[in-house]
Design a protein around this motif. Structure first.
Motif, PDB file in Angstrom:
ATOM      1  N   TRP A 125       1.125   3.894  -3.060  1.00  0.00           N
ATOM      2  CA  TRP A 125       0.705   5.262  -2.740  1.00  0.00           C
ATOM      3  C   TRP A 125       1.807   6.252  -3.139  1.00  0.00           C
ATOM      4  O   TRP A 125       1.523   7.317  -3.689  1.00  0.00           O
ATOM      5  CB  TRP A 125       0.391   5.389  -1.249  1.00  0.00           C
ATOM      6  CG  TRP A 125      -0.053   6.765  -0.861  1.00  0.00           C
ATOM      7  CD1 TRP A 125      -1.326   7.247  -0.860  1.00  0.00           C
ATOM      8  CD2 TRP A 125       0.789   7.852  -0.450  1.00  0.00           C
ATOM      9  NE1 TRP A 125      -1.332   8.572  -0.470  1.00  0.00           N
ATOM     10  CE2 TRP A 125      -0.045   8.963  -0.219  1.00  0.00           C
ATOM     11  CE3 TRP A 125       2.151   7.986  -0.265  1.00  0.00           C
ATOM     12  CZ2 TRP A 125       0.457  10.187   0.205  1.00  0.00           C
ATOM     13  CZ3 TRP A 125       2.649   9.213   0.158  1.00  0.00           C
ATOM     14  CH2 TRP A 125       1.805  10.294   0.387  1.00  0.00           C
TER      15      TRP A 125
ATOM     16  N   ASP B 204       0.837  -1.199   0.000  1.00  0.00           N
ATOM     17  CA  ASP B 204       0.000   0.000   0.000  1.00  0.00           C
ATOM     18  C   ASP B 204       0.876   1.256   0.000  1.00  0.00           C
ATOM     19  O   ASP B 204       0.647   2.196  -0.761  1.00  0.00           O
ATOM     20  CB  ASP B 204      -0.924  -0.015   1.210  1.00  0.00           C
ATOM     21  CG  ASP B 204      -1.983   1.069   1.176  1.00  0.00           C
ATOM     22  OD1 ASP B 204      -2.351   1.543   0.080  1.00  0.00           O
ATOM     23  OD2 ASP B 204      -2.480   1.437   2.254  1.00  0.00           O
TER      24      ASP B 204
ATOM     25  N   VAL C  37      -3.874  -2.252  -6.747  1.00  0.00           N
ATOM     26  CA  VAL C  37      -4.258  -1.332  -5.676  1.00  0.00           C
ATOM     27  C   VAL C  37      -4.883  -0.098  -6.309  1.00  0.00           C
ATOM     28  O   VAL C  37      -4.322   0.482  -7.240  1.00  0.00           O
ATOM     29  CB  VAL C  37      -3.042  -0.918  -4.821  1.00  0.00           C
ATOM     30  CG1 VAL C  37      -3.486  -0.063  -3.644  1.00  0.00           C
ATOM     31  CG2 VAL C  37      -2.281  -2.138  -4.337  1.00  0.00           C
TER      32      VAL C  37
ATOM     33  N   THR D 203      -6.651   5.056  -0.137  1.00  0.00           N
ATOM     34  CA  THR D 203      -6.763   3.711  -0.698  1.00  0.00           C
ATOM     35  C   THR D 203      -8.227   3.304  -0.783  1.00  0.00           C
ATOM     36  O   THR D 203      -8.964   3.415   0.195  1.00  0.00           O
ATOM     37  CB  THR D 203      -6.005   2.695   0.185  1.00  0.00           C
ATOM     38  OG1 THR D 203      -4.673   3.160   0.371  1.00  0.00           O
ATOM     39  CG2 THR D 203      -6.000   1.313  -0.444  1.00  0.00           C
TER      40      THR D 203
ATOM     41  N   TYR E   4      -6.692   3.787  -5.840  1.00  0.00           N
ATOM     42  CA  TYR E   4      -6.734   5.006  -5.026  1.00  0.00           C
ATOM     43  C   TYR E   4      -7.728   5.980  -5.618  1.00  0.00           C
ATOM     44  O   TYR E   4      -7.951   5.992  -6.830  1.00  0.00           O
ATOM     45  CB  TYR E   4      -5.355   5.684  -4.993  1.00  0.00           C
ATOM     46  CG  TYR E   4      -4.318   4.834  -4.334  1.00  0.00           C
ATOM     47  CD1 TYR E   4      -4.182   4.840  -2.958  1.00  0.00           C
ATOM     48  CD2 TYR E   4      -3.499   4.001  -5.082  1.00  0.00           C
ATOM     49  CE1 TYR E   4      -3.248   4.027  -2.341  1.00  0.00           C
ATOM     50  CE2 TYR E   4      -2.566   3.188  -4.474  1.00  0.00           C
ATOM     51  CZ  TYR E   4      -2.450   3.204  -3.106  1.00  0.00           C
ATOM     52  OH  TYR E   4      -1.536   2.392  -2.495  1.00  0.00           O
TER      53      TYR E   4
END
Length: 115
Positions: A32, A28, A100, A46, A102
């Motif tokens: 990020w 993460d 992932v 997230t 965002y």
């Protein structure tokens, strides 16, 4: 973007393997950072990870390579493909991989356009 992490004793579970939650935190964080470098004017939170499945156990002293590559861009969101490898075993399959996502938000937490 690529970053490395060294697996230390405090990263291990009670059986002596890398704690899964620790790896998820590193994934993460790395993705990020990738998003924040690609969109320096945005604030990201997230949204989620598409699949959490560990393919290999990891022992203390392993150097992990975490590779992040932008896969999708929407109006307010962006997703990164993340793969984690044993740095000392470059030909091996990934230890872990996920997507992932965002979302860009303003100071009040409302969605904000990426561009």
């Amino acid at each position: 973007m690529e970053t490395q992490r060294l697996v230390l004793p405090e990263d291990l579970n009670h059986l002596g393997f890398l704690f899964g939650g620790r790896l998820l935190a590193w994934v993460d964080e790395a993705s990020w950072i990738a998003a924040s470098l690609d969109y320096p004017h945005c604030q990201f939170v997230t949204v989620g990870m598409d699949k959490v499945e560990f393919h290999h156990s990891v022992r203390q002293g392993t150097i992990l390579s975490i590779r992040c590559e932008r896969e999708r861009e929407g109006t307010t969101s962006v997703s990164y493909r993340v793969e984690v490898f044993d740095r000392r075993n470059p030909g091996a399959s990934p230890i872990f991989g996920t997507l992932v996502s965002y979302v860009s938000v303003d100071d009040t937490g409302r969605k904000r356009a990426l561009r």
